[in-house]
Design a protein around this motif. Structure first.
Motif, PDB file in Angstrom:
ATOM      1  N   ALA A  50      26.575  14.629  -1.953  1.00  0.00           N
ATOM      2  CA  ALA A  50      26.558  15.796  -2.965  1.00  0.00           C
ATOM      3  C   ALA A  50      27.102  15.673  -3.957  1.00  0.00           C
ATOM      4  CB  ALA A  50      27.124  16.891  -1.822  1.00  0.00           C
ATOM      5  N   VAL A 195      19.369   3.933   4.390  1.00  0.00           N
ATOM      6  CA  VAL A 195      18.231   4.401   4.214  1.00  0.00           C
ATOM      7  C   VAL A 195      18.171   5.512   3.330  1.00  0.00           C
ATOM      8  CG1 VAL A 195      16.150   5.729   5.306  1.00  0.00           C
ATOM      9  CG2 VAL A 195      17.180   3.630   6.404  1.00  0.00           C
ATOM     10  N   PHE A 198      19.125   4.056  -0.207  1.00  0.00           N
ATOM     11  CA  PHE A 198      17.987   3.311  -1.150  1.00  0.00           C
ATOM     12  C   PHE A 198      17.001   4.431  -1.717  1.00  0.00           C
ATOM     13  CE2 PHE A 198      15.702   2.224   2.974  1.00  0.00           C
ATOM     14  CZ  PHE A 198      14.378   2.548   2.327  1.00  0.00           C
ATOM     15  N   SER A 199      16.665   5.623  -0.723  1.00  0.00           N
ATOM     16  CA  SER A 199      15.984   6.306  -1.133  1.00  0.00           C
ATOM     17  C   SER A 199      16.207   7.540  -2.160  1.00  0.00           C
ATOM     18  CB  SER A 199      15.403   7.499   0.128  1.00  0.00           C
ATOM     19  OG  SER A 199      14.995   6.770   1.226  1.00  0.00           O
ATOM     20  N   LEU A 203      15.777   4.351  -5.286  1.00  0.00           N
ATOM     21  CA  LEU A 203      14.345   4.842  -5.877  1.00  0.00           C
ATOM     22  C   LEU A 203      14.229   5.898  -6.627  1.00  0.00           C
ATOM     23  CD1 LEU A 203      12.608   3.803  -2.408  1.00  0.00           C
ATOM     24  CD2 LEU A 203      12.819   2.563  -4.397  1.00  0.00           C
ATOM     25  N   LEU A 207      12.686   5.608 -10.455  1.00  0.00           N
ATOM     26  CA  LEU A 207      11.580   6.759 -10.889  1.00  0.00           C
ATOM     27  C   LEU A 207      11.952   7.407 -12.349  1.00  0.00           C
ATOM     28  CD1 LEU A 207      10.471   8.578  -7.641  1.00  0.00           C
ATOM     29  CD2 LEU A 207       9.100   6.951  -9.044  1.00  0.00           C
TER      30      LEU A 207
ATOM     31  N   ALA B  18      10.091   0.698  10.684  1.00  0.00           N
ATOM     32  CA  ALA B  18      11.377   0.684   9.571  1.00  0.00           C
ATOM     33  C   ALA B  18      10.847  -0.126   8.361  1.00  0.00           C
ATOM     34  CB  ALA B  18      12.426   0.447   9.948  1.00  0.00           C
ATOM     35  N   THR B  22       9.793   1.342   4.760  1.00  0.00           N
ATOM     36  CA  THR B  22      10.709   0.991   3.683  1.00  0.00           C
ATOM     37  C   THR B  22       9.518   0.574   2.561  1.00  0.00           C
ATOM     38  OG1 THR B  22      12.518   0.420   5.044  1.00  0.00           O
ATOM     39  CG2 THR B  22      12.486  -0.680   2.773  1.00  0.00           C
ATOM     40  N   ALA B  25       7.711   3.233   0.875  1.00  0.00           N
ATOM     41  CA  ALA B  25       8.458   3.981  -0.436  1.00  0.00           C
ATOM     42  C   ALA B  25       8.912   3.017  -1.843  1.00  0.00           C
ATOM     43  CB  ALA B  25      10.242   4.207   0.119  1.00  0.00           C
ATOM     44  N   PHE B  26       9.145   1.790  -1.226  1.00  0.00           N
ATOM     45  CA  PHE B  26       9.268   0.688  -2.455  1.00  0.00           C
ATOM     46  C   PHE B  26       7.972   0.589  -2.981  1.00  0.00           C
ATOM     47  CE2 PHE B  26      13.654  -0.822  -3.043  1.00  0.00           C
ATOM     48  CZ  PHE B  26      14.223  -0.584  -1.772  1.00  0.00           C
ATOM     49  N   VAL B  29       7.141   3.348  -5.856  1.00  0.00           N
ATOM     50  CA  VAL B  29       7.777   3.097  -7.275  1.00  0.00           C
ATOM     51  C   VAL B  29       7.404   1.920  -8.021  1.00  0.00           C
ATOM     52  CG1 VAL B  29      10.271   2.654  -8.222  1.00  0.00           C
ATOM     53  CG2 VAL B  29       9.864   4.283  -6.096  1.00  0.00           C
ATOM     54  N   PRO B  36       6.148  10.890 -10.914  1.00  0.00           N
ATOM     55  CA  PRO B  36       7.605  10.865 -10.382  1.00  0.00           C
ATOM     56  C   PRO B  36       7.980  11.827  -9.432  1.00  0.00           C
ATOM     57  CG  PRO B  36       7.631  10.252 -12.892  1.00  0.00           C
ATOM     58  CD  PRO B  36       6.095  10.847 -12.436  1.00  0.00           C
ATOM     59  N   ALA B  39       6.177  11.428  -6.177  1.00  0.00           N
ATOM     60  CA  ALA B  39       6.586  10.040  -5.626  1.00  0.00           C
ATOM     61  C   ALA B  39       8.078  10.264  -4.984  1.00  0.00           C
ATOM     62  CB  ALA B  39       6.826   8.894  -6.609  1.00  0.00           C
ATOM     63  N   PHE B  40       8.845  11.041  -5.729  1.00  0.00           N
ATOM     64  CA  PHE B  40      10.140  11.453  -5.004  1.00  0.00           C
ATOM     65  C   PHE B  40      10.083  12.348  -3.689  1.00  0.00           C
ATOM     66  CE2 PHE B  40      14.409  13.572  -5.309  1.00  0.00           C
ATOM     67  CZ  PHE B  40      15.004  12.566  -4.747  1.00  0.00           C
ATOM     68  N   ILE B  43       9.108   9.880  -1.136  1.00  0.00           N
ATOM     69  CA  ILE B  43      10.080   8.985  -0.860  1.00  0.00           C
ATOM     70  C   ILE B  43      11.095   9.757   0.241  1.00  0.00           C
ATOM     71  CG2 ILE B  43      12.066   7.969  -1.591  1.00  0.00           C
ATOM     72  CD1 ILE B  43      10.507   6.915  -3.895  1.00  0.00           C
ATOM     73  N   LEU B  44      11.619  11.020  -0.291  1.00  0.00           N
ATOM     74  CA  LEU B  44      12.480  11.611   0.739  1.00  0.00           C
ATOM     75  C   LEU B  44      11.766  12.012   2.084  1.00  0.00           C
ATOM     76  CD1 LEU B  44      13.852  14.635  -1.583  1.00  0.00           C
ATOM     77  CD2 LEU B  44      14.886  12.523  -0.812  1.00  0.00           C
ATOM     78  N   GLY B  47      12.111   8.635   3.930  1.00  0.00           N
ATOM     79  CA  GLY B  47      13.080   8.278   4.415  1.00  0.00           C
ATOM     80  C   GLY B  47      13.834   9.175   5.756  1.00  0.00           C
ATOM     81  N   GLN B  50      11.886   7.619   8.494  1.00  0.00           N
ATOM     82  CA  GLN B  50      12.649   6.468   8.958  1.00  0.00           C
ATOM     83  C   GLN B  50      13.991   6.518   9.575  1.00  0.00           C
ATOM     84  OE1 GLN B  50      12.899   3.550   5.695  1.00  0.00           O
ATOM     85  NE2 GLN B  50      13.867   1.942   7.050  1.00  0.00           N
ATOM     86  N   ILE B  51      14.798   7.686   9.148  1.00  0.00           N
ATOM     87  CA  ILE B  51      15.918   7.605   9.971  1.00  0.00           C
ATOM     88  C   ILE B  51      15.535   8.392  11.450  1.00  0.00           C
ATOM     89  CG2 ILE B  51      18.041   9.519   9.880  1.00  0.00           C
ATOM     90  CD1 ILE B  51      18.127   9.415   6.918  1.00  0.00           C
ATOM     91  N   HIS B  54      15.058   5.328  13.277  1.00  0.00           N
ATOM     92  CA  HIS B  54      16.276   4.683  13.647  1.00  0.00           C
ATOM     93  C   HIS B  54      17.059   5.171  14.701  1.00  0.00           C
ATOM     94  CE1 HIS B  54      16.778   1.699  10.128  1.00  0.00           C
ATOM     95  NE2 HIS B  54      15.728   2.154  10.097  1.00  0.00           N
ATOM     96  N   VAL B  85      26.053  19.853   1.842  1.00  0.00           N
ATOM     97  CA  VAL B  85      25.491  19.310   0.808  1.00  0.00           C
ATOM     98  C   VAL B  85      24.307  20.076  -0.017  1.00  0.00           C
ATOM     99  CG1 VAL B  85      23.734  17.535   0.186  1.00  0.00           C
ATOM    100  CG2 VAL B  85      25.469  16.839   1.774  1.00  0.00           C
TER     101      VAL B  85
END
Lengths: 208, 100
Positions: A50, A195, A198-199, A203, A207, B18, B22, B25-26, B29, B36, B39-40, B43-44, B47, B50-51, B54, B85
């Motif tokens: 945050a 994870v 890097f996201s 990344l 961008l 995973a 990954t 996502a890479f 980019v 952009p 893409a973002f 990527i979110l 991610g 992927q979480i 995991h 957050v």
């Protein structure tokens, strides 16, 4: 100390022989307690994210310093180390000999150490280009966030060494197994945090 | 033995997924596959998936009764994290816009 066997896959690696409900409950509560710690640690990381998010407008930003190559290599090392730690858990569960557990722990250690070496060299490279923590709020929050994760991985590496010592001294007794299970949770958890890093950090920065 | 093969497959699947997520996502980019913003967003989502992978394959979170307490703890922590957050970002970004 009573030994218990695992009824089903609750946490992989719980392979303690001679089932006793009391011991199993104690082990369950030990693991649950460690989950509580992990989640409080997750809160710490979340707030660092945050802070990083609120600092993004600052200049100079960290974005121009990111390189996709090292970021990808670090990610690969950490992901693979998570898999090799899975093999540690599996060797425990299979009841394999100590040297198999030690072998996979060693591989995990090398991959984790490789991650730290890459990260430190990446940081030094950033310093050389003037991107130091005191240069801006964005860079301070970047180094705090990624550095905190790096410190966690470093403490995980120290923990692996300690576990190797415990295994050498005590063998694979119940206490050592429980510690290895907790270390596994910690190690996989750090991968989850990476994870997110890097996201959201690397990344997104690449961008921009 | 069968159960153990299942355990190995869980780890192998987790690792494969995973790597795939990954890599995707890479690649987004590296090869500039999308604008952009798009893409973002992608990527979110990658991610997040992927979480979950995991959590499922490496940390063995499951919807079975035996692991419910862990799951509740994780979900509650996720809720708190989302509040903290999200709240921080909304307030601080709003403040920045007003200060401009």
């Amino acid at each position: 100390m009573a030994r218990v066997s695992e009824p089903e896959l609750i946490h992989a690696g719980l392979n303690l022989r001679n089932h006793s409900p009391a011991a199993l409950r104690r082990l369950e509560s030990d693991v649950f307690g460690f989950w509580v710690f992990l989640m409080s640690d997750a809160l710490l990381f979340a707030l660092l994210f945050a802070v990083y998010g609120t600092m993004l407008g600052g200049a100079p930003s960290a974005d121009s310093q990111f390189k996709i190559g090292p970021a990808f290599q670090e990610t690969w090392l950490l992901l693979t180390s998570s898999f090799t730690y899975g093999m540690v858990s599996l060797s425990l569960k299979l009841g394999l000999r100590r040297r198999w557990v030690a072998l996979w722990l060693g591989v995990t250690f090398c991959l984790g150490a490789g991650f730290i070496v890459l990260e430190v060299s990446d940081f030094l490279d950033m310093f050389a280009h003037g991107a130091t923590p005191e240069a801006s709020g964005a860079l301070s929050s970047f180094f705090v966030l990624v550095g905190t994760h790096g410190l966690h991985v470093t403490s995980g590496l120290i923990w692996i060494v300690l576990m190797a010592a415990q295994m050498a001294v005590y063998g694979l007794d119940d206490r050592v197994k429980i510690n290895l299970i907790r270390l596994g949770l910690f190690w996989h958890f750090l991968d989850v945090v990476w994870v997110a890093i890097f996201s959201v950090v690397y990344l997104r920065g690449l961008l921009a | 033995m069968k159960a153990l093969r299942g355990d190995f497959l869980t780890y192998a699947t987790g690792y494969g997924l995973a790597m795939l997520l990954t890599g995707a996502a890479f690649a987004l980019v590296y090869y500039h596959l999308a604008a952009p913003e798009t893409a973002f967003a992608a990527i979110l989502i990658l991610g997040l998936v992927q979480i979950i992978v995991h959590m499922r394959c490496f940390l063995h979170m499951s919807l079975q009764r035996s692991a419910r307490a862990d799951l509740m703890l994780v979900l509650f922590s996720t809720l708190i994290i989302a509040f903290m957050v999200g709240g921080t970002l909304v307030i601080m970004i709003n403040l920045r816009q007003r200060m401009m």
